[in-house]
Design a protein around this motif. Structure first.
Motif, short mmCIF file in Angstrom:
data_model
loop_
_atom_site.label_atom_id
_atom_site.label_comp_id
_atom_site.label_asym_id
_atom_site.label_seq_id
_atom_site.Cartn_x
_atom_site.Cartn_y
_atom_site.Cartn_z
N LEU A 72 -119.63 11.97 -33.47
CA LEU A 72 -120.27 13.25 -33.16
C LEU A 72 -121.77 13.18 -33.37
CD1 LEU A 72 -117.66 15.63 -34.80
CD2 LEU A 72 -118.08 15.37 -32.36
N LEU A 73 -122.20 12.56 -34.46
CA LEU A 73 -123.64 12.44 -34.71
C LEU A 73 -124.32 11.61 -33.64
CD1 LEU A 73 -123.70 11.95 -38.59
CD2 LEU A 73 -124.51 13.94 -37.31
N GLU A 74 -123.66 10.55 -33.20
CA GLU A 74 -124.23 9.73 -32.13
C GLU A 74 -124.42 10.55 -30.85
OE1 GLU A 74 -121.53 6.49 -31.76
OE2 GLU A 74 -122.58 5.26 -33.23
N ALA A 75 -123.54 11.54 -30.64
CA ALA A 75 -123.63 12.40 -29.46
C ALA A 75 -124.54 13.61 -29.69
CB ALA A 75 -122.24 12.87 -29.06
N GLY A 76 -125.15 13.69 -30.86
CA GLY A 76 -126.06 14.79 -31.14
C GLY A 76 -125.38 16.06 -31.61
N VAL A 77 -124.13 15.95 -32.07
CA VAL A 77 -123.37 17.12 -32.50
C VAL A 77 -123.30 17.15 -34.03
CG1 VAL A 77 -121.14 18.30 -32.43
CG2 VAL A 77 -121.98 17.10 -30.41
N ARG A 78 -123.68 18.28 -34.61
CA ARG A 78 -123.54 18.48 -36.05
C ARG A 78 -122.63 19.67 -36.31
NH1 ARG A 78 -129.39 18.87 -38.65
NH2 ARG A 78 -129.83 20.02 -36.74
N VAL A 79 -121.92 19.63 -37.41
CA VAL A 79 -121.04 20.74 -37.78
C VAL A 79 -121.58 21.37 -39.05
CG1 VAL A 79 -119.06 19.63 -36.68
CG2 VAL A 79 -119.44 19.33 -39.14
N ARG A 80 -121.21 22.61 -39.27
CA ARG A 80 -121.74 23.34 -40.43
C ARG A 80 -121.01 23.01 -41.72
NH1 ARG A 80 -124.89 27.75 -39.63
NH2 ARG A 80 -123.99 28.85 -41.42
N ARG A 81 -119.69 22.92 -41.65
CA ARG A 81 -118.93 22.82 -42.89
C ARG A 81 -117.79 21.82 -42.74
NH1 ARG A 81 -116.43 28.08 -44.53
NH2 ARG A 81 -116.01 28.30 -42.31
N CYS A 82 -117.37 21.25 -43.86
CA CYS A 82 -116.20 20.39 -43.85
C CYS A 82 -115.53 20.44 -45.21
CB CYS A 82 -116.57 18.95 -43.48
SG CYS A 82 -117.17 17.96 -44.87
N LEU A 493 -131.51 25.22 -42.67
CA LEU A 493 -132.22 24.47 -41.64
C LEU A 493 -131.48 24.50 -40.31
CD1 LEU A 493 -133.39 21.33 -43.68
CD2 LEU A 493 -134.78 23.26 -42.94
N LEU A 494 -130.15 24.39 -40.35
CA LEU A 494 -129.37 24.49 -39.11
C LEU A 494 -129.58 25.83 -38.42
CD1 LEU A 494 -125.94 22.83 -40.05
CD2 LEU A 494 -127.48 22.11 -38.21
N ASP A 495 -129.68 26.88 -39.21
CA ASP A 495 -129.84 28.22 -38.66
C ASP A 495 -131.25 28.48 -38.14
OD1 ASP A 495 -127.22 28.89 -39.18
OD2 ASP A 495 -127.65 29.78 -41.12
N GLU A 496 -132.26 28.06 -38.90
CA GLU A 496 -133.63 28.43 -38.57
C GLU A 496 -134.46 27.32 -37.95
OE1 GLU A 496 -136.10 30.77 -41.01
OE2 GLU A 496 -134.45 31.54 -42.23
N LEU A 497 -134.28 26.09 -38.42
CA LEU A 497 -135.11 24.97 -37.96
C LEU A 497 -134.21 23.79 -37.61
CD1 LEU A 497 -137.87 25.07 -40.75
CD2 LEU A 497 -137.97 26.12 -38.48
N PRO A 498 -133.40 23.92 -36.54
CA PRO A 498 -132.43 22.87 -36.24
C PRO A 498 -133.05 21.52 -35.90
CG PRO A 498 -132.56 24.48 -34.46
CD PRO A 498 -133.32 25.05 -35.61
N ASP A 499 -134.34 21.51 -35.57
CA ASP A 499 -135.02 20.24 -35.28
C ASP A 499 -135.43 19.50 -36.56
OD1 ASP A 499 -136.23 18.44 -33.26
OD2 ASP A 499 -138.08 19.00 -34.30
N ALA A 500 -135.43 20.20 -37.70
CA ALA A 500 -135.80 19.57 -38.97
C ALA A 500 -134.68 18.63 -39.42
CB ALA A 500 -136.07 20.63 -40.03
#
Length: 559
Positions: A72-82, A493-500
């Protein structure tokens, strides 16, 4: 002990999805209740599309069965929780007094199913060095169960064990933060720390001369070795071999108990200066020389593998690259990309503040509201001598009594009885072979786990273990706070600055790599996360946990 919030940014409830590779080259997806019971199951052909759609619609907690998050990370996908099954299993086994039992998915499922428990396999770093959330099982799961079903059953069992504990609110927070740390660690490895290989190579050349041939000493080290030998009359001495050095000093009439730097500095001999310089440079060369640069820096990034909970106290470790021991000299190589900045935050005097919050010592807590806690402690108890205040506090937390420390500790004991009583009770627990817990429930190992089968077979061993448990309650609670900061900041950061990008985390320090225009807001989010973690972990304590964030182009400039 404070009353902790049962849920928060790292541990709120919600839907749960288990996803793992299926036999037919697809992925099994199980939708579960908050308690882990399976509601429905399906097989999907595409991992990225399935996770992206579910994540966008529901923001669930994910349980992955293998290396799905790396893909998923290689495809640019991040998840919030696990929910990281292996990390949670390790926490629960220790909490239940079963320290050291294997915590893999296979072992957890085998225990649950009443099957033979497979031994935990030693890990090796894969050549691709891709980040992973869970390791793929080396052998089929016991009983032939599918990975997704095994995950769901282990998940449900873990949640039952958590909810059945008197520590349930705190354990919920701990396992949520630990699992969030697994996501952050995988992302940090994928992001990499911005690193200038050219600056590193220039530093090495300046220190050691031209890069030597494989197996040869750099010129500067060779010259220093010659100086050492000449100082002993020309007879060859190997500076890297303690026996060779001790024999050389013995021939000069000096009995050297060891070749440690502290011992050498007490000796007057012309060999000492070049020998100390050799030791200093050879350590740097061995740990971070040209071979390190070739192995660990690729395309402007240093990408170590972080090990969440790699230390018994909950602190992280790393595999390869010595990521958590980057010398100050090399911090100048850590530089932001053009148009970006580094936001570097380092907690101030974290462990003394944690002790004040843990013990609920009102007088010490008042002093811990200051920006410099050692300064305020010095004014209160040590006639303004900050150095004495620091030694006294470190002695309290680590059990030091040598020299002047015992007298300083006596002052603390008189003025702050609740705080000193807290760590001394923890020490007595250790001396009697009992475990202690962090504020969120991370549990210390029994003596035999780290001292061997003999355990506490002597008064000295008991006292040594008492010093371990004395510090464990503070250091592990500090880890609880720091990991909660990381987990909270990651979501912000995911919510406000996803590029960070989170790029580094060690004990009480965090580095974010972000766009220059986002750096001021990123710094605010870091400091806000520290305050949120204070409330989540320590409740209504008045103790402050400063985490000042510095915006810099180069890591070295933040120090």
């Amino acid at each position: 002990m404070c009353a902790c919030s049962p849920v928060g940014p790292t541990g709120d409830n919600g839907p749960v999805y288990v996803i793992a590779g299926a036999a037919e080259n697809g992925w099994d997806v199980l939708r579960c209740t908050e308690s882990g019971a399976v509601l429905d199951a399906r097989t999907v052909p595409g991992l990225v599309a399935a996770v992206t759609g579910i994540e966008r619609a529901e923001h669930p907690r994910w349980v992955f069965g293998g290396e799905e998050y790396a893909s998923l990370l290689e495809a640019g996908v991040r998840v919030r929780r696990c929910h990281d099954l292996a990390l949670v299993e390790s926490i629960l086994l220790s909490f239940e007094g079963r320290y050291g039992e294997p915590a893999t998915l296979a072992a957890a499922y085998a225990r649950l199913a009443g099957l033979p428990v497979p031994e935990e396999q030693a890990r090796t770093r894969r050549p691709s060095a891709q980040p992973v959330l869970f390791e793929t099982e080396p052998d089929p799961l016991p009983g032939g169960v599918s990975p997704a079903r095994a995950c769901a059953e282990v998940l449900a069992d873990q949640l039952r064990r958590i909810e059945g504990s008197a520590w349930a609110p705190r354990l919920r927070m701990l396992v949520a933060a630990e699992s969030a740390g697994a996501l952050a660690a995988a992302e940090m490895q994928a992001n990499g720390l911005p690193y200038r290989a050219d600056v590193h190579a220039e530093l090495l050349t300046g220190l050691f001369g031209p890069r030597p041939a494989n197996g040869a000493r750099p010129k500067v080290l060779a010259d220093l070795a010659t100086e050492v030998s000449e100082a002993f009359g020309g007879k060859p001495v190997n500076p890297e071999h303690p026996g060779s050095v001790q024999r050389a000093f013995a021939r000069a009439g000096i009995d050297l108990p060891s070749t440690k730097a502290a011992v050498l500095r007490e000796i007057e001999h012309p060999a000492v200066a070049p020998l100390l310089r050799y030791k200093e440079l050879s350590r740097l060369y061995a740990a971070h020389g040209w071979f390190w640069l070739d192995e660990w820096v690729r395309e402007g990034r240093f990408c170590p593998e972080f090990v969440v909970g790699g230390v018994v106290s909950g602190r992280w470790a790393s595999r390869g690259g010595a990521a958590l021991q980057l010398p100050k000299l090399l911090r100048t190589c850590v530089r932001a990309d053009p148009g970006r900045r580094l936001v570097v935050a380092d907690a101030a005097q974290l462990e003394p503040r944690v002790l004040a919050a843990l013990s609920e010592d009102s007088r010490l807590a008042e002093l811990a509201t200051a920006g410099d806690m050692y300064e305020s402690l010095a004014e209160d108890a040590f006639a303004g001598q900050r150095h004495d205040a620091k030694i006294a506090m470190l002695s309290a937390m680590y059990g030091g009594t040598a020299g002047h420390a015992a007298a300083l500790l006596a002052v603390l004991r008189k003025r702050f009885p609740e705080a000193i009583g807290y760590v001394e009770r923890a020490a007595r627990h250790g001396e009697h072979g009992r475990s202690v817990r962090s504020v969120l429930g991370r549990t210390s190992p029994p003596p035999a786990a780290l001292m061997g089968e003999a355990g506490l077979d002597s008064l000295r061993a008991a006292r040594d273990w008492g010093r371990f448990t004395r510090n464990f309650v503070v250091q592990s609670s500090a880890s609880d706070w720091a990991l909660t900061v990381l987990a909270t900041l990651r979501l912000d950061l995911l919510d406000e600055l996803p590029d960070a990008e989170l790029v580094f985390f060690v004990h009480d320090e965090i580095i974010v790599h972000c766009r220059a225009r986002d750096a001021p807001r990123c710094a605010e989010l870091v400091e806000r996360a520290a305050e949120q973690a204070r409330r989540l972990v320590f409740g209504r304590t008045k103790v402050r946990f400063p985490l000042p964030a510095n915006v810099v182009d180069c890591y070295a400039d933040a120090k």
